[in-house]
Design a protein around this motif. Sequence first.
Motif, PDB file in Angstrom:
ATOM      1  N   ILE B 111     -22.570 -56.967 -33.542  1.00 61.16           N
ATOM      2  CA  ILE B 111     -22.082 -57.712 -32.248  1.00 61.16           C
ATOM      3  C   ILE B 111     -20.468 -57.990 -32.434  1.00 61.16           C
ATOM      4  O   ILE B 111     -19.743 -57.759 -31.421  1.00 61.16           O
ATOM      5  N   ALA B 112     -20.052 -58.451 -33.683  1.00 63.19           N
ATOM      6  CA  ALA B 112     -18.796 -58.710 -33.916  1.00 63.19           C
ATOM      7  C   ALA B 112     -17.822 -57.578 -33.832  1.00 63.19           C
ATOM      8  O   ALA B 112     -16.739 -57.552 -33.583  1.00 63.19           O
ATOM      9  N   LEU B 113     -18.579 -56.396 -34.055  1.00 60.30           N
ATOM     10  CA  LEU B 113     -17.588 -55.119 -33.955  1.00 60.30           C
ATOM     11  C   LEU B 113     -17.636 -54.500 -32.297  1.00 60.30           C
ATOM     12  O   LEU B 113     -16.799 -53.709 -32.110  1.00 60.30           O
ATOM     13  N   ALA B 114     -18.418 -55.152 -31.633  1.00 67.85           N
ATOM     14  CA  ALA B 114     -18.415 -54.643 -30.374  1.00 67.85           C
ATOM     15  C   ALA B 114     -17.002 -54.408 -29.462  1.00 67.85           C
ATOM     16  O   ALA B 114     -16.800 -53.534 -29.068  1.00 67.85           O
ATOM     17  N   PRO B 115     -15.971 -55.494 -29.593  1.00 68.16           N
ATOM     18  CA  PRO B 115     -14.870 -55.514 -28.983  1.00 68.16           C
ATOM     19  C   PRO B 115     -14.082 -54.134 -29.661  1.00 68.16           C
ATOM     20  O   PRO B 115     -13.616 -53.605 -28.764  1.00 68.16           O
ATOM     21  N   ILE B 116     -14.102 -53.987 -30.716  1.00 70.80           N
ATOM     22  CA  ILE B 116     -13.527 -52.852 -31.328  1.00 70.80           C
ATOM     23  C   ILE B 116     -13.893 -51.644 -30.672  1.00 70.80           C
ATOM     24  O   ILE B 116     -13.257 -50.610 -30.358  1.00 70.80           O
ATOM     25  N   PHE B 117     -15.407 -51.471 -30.770  1.00 73.18           N
ATOM     26  CA  PHE B 117     -15.799 -50.128 -30.177  1.00 73.18           C
ATOM     27  C   PHE B 117     -15.509 -50.069 -28.813  1.00 73.18           C
ATOM     28  O   PHE B 117     -15.406 -48.982 -28.046  1.00 73.18           O
ATOM     29  N   ILE B 118     -15.270 -51.109 -27.951  1.00 71.05           N
ATOM     30  CA  ILE B 118     -14.985 -50.907 -26.392  1.00 71.05           C
ATOM     31  C   ILE B 118     -13.583 -50.526 -26.484  1.00 71.05           C
ATOM     32  O   ILE B 118     -13.382 -49.549 -25.484  1.00 71.05           O
ATOM     33  N   ILE B 119     -12.658 -50.817 -27.189  1.00 73.70           N
ATOM     34  CA  ILE B 119     -11.161 -50.453 -27.440  1.00 73.70           C
ATOM     35  C   ILE B 119     -11.456 -49.006 -27.829  1.00 73.70           C
ATOM     36  O   ILE B 119     -10.728 -48.078 -27.078  1.00 73.70           O
ATOM     37  N   LEU B 120     -12.178 -48.699 -28.887  1.00 68.89           N
ATOM     38  CA  LEU B 120     -12.092 -47.217 -29.429  1.00 68.89           C
ATOM     39  C   LEU B 120     -12.868 -46.190 -28.479  1.00 68.89           C
ATOM     40  O   LEU B 120     -12.472 -45.182 -27.878  1.00 68.89           O
ATOM     41  N   ALA B 121     -14.076 -46.615 -28.045  1.00 66.65           N
ATOM     42  CA  ALA B 121     -14.823 -45.614 -27.385  1.00 66.65           C
ATOM     43  C   ALA B 121     -15.364 -45.883 -25.700  1.00 66.65           C
ATOM     44  O   ALA B 121     -15.784 -45.120 -25.118  1.00 66.65           O
ATOM     45  N   GLY B 122     -14.827 -47.062 -25.359  1.00 60.36           N
ATOM     46  CA  GLY B 122     -15.015 -47.426 -23.952  1.00 60.36           C
ATOM     47  C   GLY B 122     -16.292 -48.339 -23.822  1.00 60.36           C
ATOM     48  O   GLY B 122     -17.302 -48.279 -24.641  1.00 60.36           O
ATOM     49  N   ARG B 123     -16.467 -48.789 -22.574  1.00 63.59           N
ATOM     50  CA  ARG B 123     -17.724 -49.717 -22.357  1.00 63.59           C
ATOM     51  C   ARG B 123     -18.865 -48.975 -22.064  1.00 63.59           C
ATOM     52  O   ARG B 123     -20.174 -49.359 -22.502  1.00 63.59           O
ATOM     53  N   GLU B 124     -18.732 -47.609 -21.786  1.00 63.48           N
ATOM     54  CA  GLU B 124     -20.121 -46.892 -21.477  1.00 63.48           C
ATOM     55  C   GLU B 124     -20.696 -46.569 -22.889  1.00 63.48           C
ATOM     56  O   GLU B 124     -21.934 -46.395 -22.924  1.00 63.48           O
ATOM     57  N   LEU B 125     -19.792 -46.225 -23.666  1.00 63.53           N
ATOM     58  CA  LEU B 125     -20.365 -45.521 -25.283  1.00 63.53           C
ATOM     59  C   LEU B 125     -20.674 -46.829 -26.161  1.00 63.53           C
ATOM     60  O   LEU B 125     -21.465 -46.511 -27.203  1.00 63.53           O
ATOM     61  N   THR B 126     -20.352 -47.834 -25.716  1.00 59.50           N
ATOM     62  CA  THR B 126     -20.539 -48.992 -26.895  1.00 59.50           C
ATOM     63  C   THR B 126     -21.931 -49.432 -27.132  1.00 59.50           C
ATOM     64  O   THR B 126     -22.413 -49.479 -28.183  1.00 59.50           O
ATOM     65  N   PRO B 127     -22.681 -49.349 -26.021  1.00 59.50           N
ATOM     66  CA  PRO B 127     -24.135 -49.518 -26.280  1.00 59.50           C
ATOM     67  C   PRO B 127     -24.792 -48.576 -27.234  1.00 59.50           C
ATOM     68  O   PRO B 127     -25.624 -48.762 -28.014  1.00 59.50           O
ATOM     69  N   THR B 128     -24.495 -47.143 -27.000  1.00 63.06           N
ATOM     70  CA  THR B 128     -25.019 -46.017 -27.773  1.00 63.06           C
ATOM     71  C   THR B 128     -24.835 -46.347 -29.413  1.00 63.06           C
ATOM     72  O   THR B 128     -25.294 -46.355 -30.430  1.00 63.06           O
ATOM     73  N   LEU B 129     -23.218 -46.727 -29.357  1.00 61.58           N
ATOM     74  CA  LEU B 129     -22.878 -47.015 -30.784  1.00 61.58           C
ATOM     75  C   LEU B 129     -23.557 -48.088 -31.579  1.00 61.58           C
ATOM     76  O   LEU B 129     -23.750 -48.188 -32.530  1.00 61.58           O
ATOM     77  N   LEU B 130     -23.559 -49.082 -30.638  1.00 65.64           N
ATOM     78  CA  LEU B 130     -24.276 -50.475 -31.384  1.00 65.64           C
ATOM     79  C   LEU B 130     -25.761 -50.133 -31.687  1.00 65.64           C
ATOM     80  O   LEU B 130     -26.441 -50.714 -32.398  1.00 65.64           O
ATOM     81  N   ALA B 131     -26.487 -49.129 -30.767  1.00 67.81           N
ATOM     82  CA  ALA B 131     -27.754 -48.633 -31.181  1.00 67.81           C
ATOM     83  C   ALA B 131     -27.686 -47.692 -32.428  1.00 67.81           C
ATOM     84  O   ALA B 131     -28.758 -47.798 -33.328  1.00 67.81           O
ATOM     85  N   ALA B 132     -26.610 -46.849 -32.709  1.00 73.10           N
ATOM     86  CA  ALA B 132     -26.587 -46.066 -33.703  1.00 73.10           C
ATOM     87  C   ALA B 132     -26.516 -46.721 -35.163  1.00 73.10           C
ATOM     88  O   ALA B 132     -27.246 -46.320 -36.107  1.00 73.10           O
ATOM     89  N   ILE B 133     -25.680 -47.712 -35.190  1.00 75.86           N
ATOM     90  CA  ILE B 133     -25.398 -48.467 -36.694  1.00 75.86           C
ATOM     91  C   ILE B 133     -26.766 -48.733 -37.224  1.00 75.86           C
ATOM     92  O   ILE B 133     -27.062 -48.535 -38.522  1.00 75.86           O
ATOM     93  N   PRO B 134     -27.295 -49.899 -36.621  1.00 77.96           N
ATOM     94  CA  PRO B 134     -28.808 -50.111 -37.442  1.00 77.96           C
ATOM     95  C   PRO B 134     -29.646 -48.975 -37.791  1.00 77.96           C
ATOM     96  O   PRO B 134     -30.450 -48.823 -38.938  1.00 77.96           O
ATOM     97  N   VAL B 135     -29.626 -47.965 -36.865  1.00 80.68           N
ATOM     98  CA  VAL B 135     -30.674 -47.059 -36.972  1.00 80.68           C
ATOM     99  C   VAL B 135     -30.156 -46.339 -38.553  1.00 80.68           C
ATOM    100  O   VAL B 135     -30.814 -45.880 -39.051  1.00 80.68           O
TER     101      VAL B 135
END
Lengths: 251, 254
Positions: B111-135
């Motif tokens: 969750i702490a990384l989420a802001p970085i993902f938003i900058i890197l990949a955009g708001r639409e892709l952030t859920p996908t990335l946050l799902a991918a990491i723990p998996v």
Amino acid sequence: MSAIEIDNVSKRFRLNRKQEVVALNGINLSIPSGQFVSLIGPSGCGKSTLLHLVAALETTSGGRISIDGEPPDALREKHQLGIAFQDHALLPWLTIEANIALPFRIAGRAVDDARIRELIDLVGLRGFEEARPRQLSGGMRQRAAIARSLCLDPRLLLLDEPFGALDAVTRRSMNVELQRIWTASKLTTILVTHSVDEAIFLADRVVVLSGRPGRIAEIIDVSFTRPRTSQCTRSEEFHKLVDRLTLLLEG
Amino acid sequence: MALVAKRARLRDLLYGAIGFIALLSAWQAVSASGIAGITVPPLSAVWKVYETGPLSALLLRSAAATVRSAVVGFGFGALLGIATAMVARLLPVLHPGLDRLSVVLNAVPTIALAPIFIILAGRELTPTLLAAIPVFFIVYVATSSGLSASAPAHSAMMTAFGAHRRQLLFYLDLPASIPSLISGFKVSVSAAMIGAIVGEWFGAPAGLGVVILNTLENFQVALMWATVLIVATISLVGYALLTLAERWAERRFA
């Protein structure tokens, strides 16, 4: 077929930083091409270790093993080694047919279907080609493992107590079958076994190892005419030999 | 024998159904009586949400978006986890390093990384990335342990027949790792759903996470419960399917 020279071979295992165990010491054995040799000895005497050294599954601590003048792993690299263990080691997710054909795939050769059918007939598993190992009895699994070991027409066959887990009746019939297979191919064979009967019944020579450290205690020639039958095992000479070997093992 | 087993199974199903109905009835009774306050709506009120056309359409649309993020993230994380574990197996020199990297990645709260993902990949892709990491982490660990679970007798047999490291991996270690891999998938389902929903809280355009956040702000209690129940159901269905797959794998590969 391969001839094997085992020259002053020793094997030590490290238990921990300070302790070492000498499994084999000063083993000298020469096996001419086409001979059937049984290795017998008390448990822990290093007979399986010796077989693993010949299969290059482990390396010697001293001395040298050569097969047809080459180091043992050369034969393995050429896929000319056949092996069967006490644990049948069939892959549970493959059918019996696919298990027997596995050495073809490992060697990167096209699977010879005629050869696989021939082997399945040889070990009497016709009709069970599509079964999986868990669906078969212990004896049938062992027969599949033997078929697999013969798959690539090896030059050397190593059998590490392949019938150890079987009941006496199945074991005897497997012995008869193995003799038939061996007689047809005259394959250089080393059989590790606990059973004195089995060792004598099958071998041209029985090598008796003594325990801790494993050394060769005696080598006995077995000269019964082949094919040997159950009649042979009931003969006086057979019993005498069994008694002599049993005494040696107890000694 | 088979008959006895069948009857035991029927009895289990019956008890399960009775327990489920009892739970729902208790919920309905407690919430309707008002002792749980207004934050626990009666089941009938939640059900009404599903029957209301526009709301059910919203939930369906949102569920589709969340499931898409979760599934894509799951697939991406799982593939990466399997591939990394295979690399670690083939190149033992990399194994300790990859182990540590994955552990570090897991130790960082995503969750702490989420802001970085938003900058890197955009708001639409952030859920996908946050799902991918723990998996990724779960599947990497499951595959790694599965790959080293093959029986020593099997690898001795393959080696004696002249198999090389790559053949050992594909003919022996990978099939032997399938039960462990599927167990990893099973645990990953809820992780992927959590990642997708939390990722949606950071301003995704659509998804069940967005609906949950909106109902929280607008105090739409019944809709909130209806949404949460859908999330739970999706997770449970995924878990149940993979449990079946796990049973099959254990029969087949172990």
